[in-house]
Scaffold this active site. Sequence first.
Site, PDB file in Angstrom:
ATOM      1  N   LYS A  76       6.692  25.880  20.285  1.00  0.00           N
ATOM      2  CA  LYS A  76       7.166  25.609  18.957  1.00  0.00           C
ATOM      3  C   LYS A  76       7.667  24.169  18.826  1.00  0.00           C
ATOM      4  O   LYS A  76       7.804  23.652  17.710  1.00  0.00           O
ATOM      5  CB  LYS A  76       8.343  26.546  18.639  1.00  0.00           C
ATOM      6  CG  LYS A  76       8.042  28.005  18.818  1.00  0.00           C
ATOM      7  CD  LYS A  76       9.355  28.806  18.790  1.00  0.00           C
ATOM      8  CE  LYS A  76       9.124  30.196  19.315  1.00  0.00           C
ATOM      9  NZ  LYS A  76      10.389  30.931  19.447  1.00  0.00           N
ATOM     10  N   GLY A  77       7.946  23.539  19.955  1.00  0.00           N
ATOM     11  CA  GLY A  77       8.656  22.263  19.960  1.00  0.00           C
ATOM     12  C   GLY A  77       7.974  21.130  19.224  1.00  0.00           C
ATOM     13  O   GLY A  77       8.628  20.218  18.732  1.00  0.00           O
ATOM     14  N   ASP A  79       6.353  17.564  22.110  1.00  0.00           N
ATOM     15  CA  ASP A  79       7.719  17.109  21.914  1.00  0.00           C
ATOM     16  C   ASP A  79       8.212  16.313  23.120  1.00  0.00           C
ATOM     17  O   ASP A  79       8.741  15.223  22.993  1.00  0.00           O
ATOM     18  CB  ASP A  79       8.646  18.308  21.642  1.00  0.00           C
ATOM     19  CG  ASP A  79       8.424  19.472  22.611  1.00  0.00           C
ATOM     20  OD1 ASP A  79       7.600  19.355  23.546  1.00  0.00           O
ATOM     21  OD2 ASP A  79       9.075  20.515  22.429  1.00  0.00           O
ATOM     22  N   ASP A 130       8.395  16.900  30.730  1.00  0.00           N
ATOM     23  CA  ASP A 130       9.419  16.856  31.772  1.00  0.00           C
ATOM     24  C   ASP A 130       8.727  16.800  33.128  1.00  0.00           C
ATOM     25  O   ASP A 130       8.447  15.724  33.640  1.00  0.00           O
ATOM     26  CB  ASP A 130      10.320  18.081  31.610  1.00  0.00           C
ATOM     27  CG  ASP A 130      11.466  18.099  32.606  1.00  0.00           C
ATOM     28  OD1 ASP A 130      11.626  17.122  33.345  1.00  0.00           O
ATOM     29  OD2 ASP A 130      12.204  19.100  32.644  1.00  0.00           O
TER      30      ASP A 130
HETATM   31  P1  5GP Z   1       7.155  20.631  31.767  1.00  0.00           P
HETATM   32  O1  5GP Z   1       6.685  19.236  31.389  1.00  0.00           O
HETATM   33  O2  5GP Z   1       8.303  20.598  32.741  1.00  0.00           O
HETATM   34  O3  5GP Z   1       6.023  21.505  32.264  1.00  0.00           O
HETATM   35  O4  5GP Z   1       7.712  21.409  30.516  1.00  0.00           O
HETATM   36  C1  5GP Z   1       7.979  20.807  29.323  1.00  0.00           C
HETATM   37  C2  5GP Z   1       8.647  21.819  28.427  1.00  0.00           C
HETATM   38  O5  5GP Z   1       9.958  22.109  28.918  1.00  0.00           O
HETATM   39  C3  5GP Z   1       8.834  21.249  27.047  1.00  0.00           C
HETATM   40  O6  5GP Z   1       7.741  21.535  26.195  1.00  0.00           O
HETATM   41  C4  5GP Z   1      10.124  21.906  26.609  1.00  0.00           C
HETATM   42  O7  5GP Z   1       9.837  23.156  26.039  1.00  0.00           O
HETATM   43  C5  5GP Z   1      10.902  22.108  27.879  1.00  0.00           C
HETATM   44  N1  5GP Z   1      11.860  20.998  28.110  1.00  0.00           N
HETATM   45  C6  5GP Z   1      11.805  20.047  29.053  1.00  0.00           C
HETATM   46  N2  5GP Z   1      12.856  19.201  28.959  1.00  0.00           N
HETATM   47  C7  5GP Z   1      13.590  19.625  27.891  1.00  0.00           C
HETATM   48  C8  5GP Z   1      14.801  19.145  27.271  1.00  0.00           C
HETATM   49  O8  5GP Z   1      15.435  18.145  27.652  1.00  0.00           O
HETATM   50  N3  5GP Z   1      15.236  19.836  26.200  1.00  0.00           N
HETATM   51  C9  5GP Z   1      14.598  20.941  25.711  1.00  0.00           C
HETATM   52  N4  5GP Z   1      15.123  21.534  24.657  1.00  0.00           N
HETATM   53  N5  5GP Z   1      13.450  21.427  26.279  1.00  0.00           N
HETATM   54  C10 5GP Z   1      12.957  20.765  27.351  1.00  0.00           C
HETATM   55 MG    MG Z   2       6.718  21.696  24.311  1.00  0.00          MG
END
Ligand code: 5GP
Ligand code: MG
Length: 183
Positions: free
Chosen positions: A47-48, A104, A107
Site C-alpha cells: 500500500k505504501g 515508497d 530498505d
Molecule cells: P525491503 O527493502 O527490506 O525488502 O522492504 C521494504 C519494505 O519494508 C517497504 O516497502 C516498507 O513496507 C517496509 N519498510 C522498510 N523501512 C521502513 C520504514 O522506515 N518505515 C516504514 N513504515 N516501512 C518500512
Molecule cells: Mg513498499
Amino acid sequence: MDQSDVAGDLADILLTEEQLGSRLDEMAAQIDADYAGKDLLLVGVLKGAVMVMADLSRRLHHPVSMDWMAVSSYGSGTKSSGVVRILKDLDTDLSGRNVLIAEDIIDSGLTLSWLVQNLRSRGPESVEIATMLRKPDAAKVEVDVKYVGFDIPNEFVVGYGLDYAEKYRNLPFIGTLAPHVYA
Ligand code: 5GP
Ligand code: MG
C-alpha cells in the site's frame, strides 16, 4: 492531516511536503526525458506507494498506464527475508512493455529484487525502479534503482504512504516516531 493531528507522536520531520514535491518535480522531468517516444506502464506496490504513484504520475507529461501489485514479504520481525508472496497480481500483460515500478522505500532491497526478477520473467521491454526513499542497507543487494528521491539514514520513518501499525500513511511529509509510540 498534519503534524498537529498526531500531536506528540513524531520525534522529527525528516522531509517536508515541499521537499518531497520539488524532488518529485525533478524525478518526473527525468522520467519524461528518458521515456520520450516510448510506452510507459507505472506499477505501484501497495500500500505504501500510493502517494508516490499519485504525485509522480501527475507530474509527468508522458501518458502512462497504471497498475498495482500487492506483495507480502516473510521475515522475522521488521526485517524482510526476500521470500515474497503475491497477494494481488497485475491485470496487465507485460510483453513488450516498459515497466517502471513506483516504491515508497527500499530498505534491504530484498522485496524489490525479487519483484524485478519476477516482472522481468514476463517478457517486458524493460523494468526499472523509482523510489521515494532509500536506506543504506539497499546498497548490499544487487538491485539497480534508476530513480531515487532521497537517501535517508537507517531510521524507521512514517508518513507519505509509510505506516506504523497501519497509521500515519496520510501524513503529507516524512517523519520519525517518538519512542513512546513503540512502547
Ligand atoms: P525491503 O527493502 O527490506 O525488502 O522492504 C521494504 C519494505 O519494508 C517497504 O516497502 C516498507 O513496507 C517496509 N519498510 C522498510 N523501512 C521502513 C520504514 O522506515 N518505515 C516504514 N513504515 N516501512 C518500512
Ligand atoms: Mg513498499
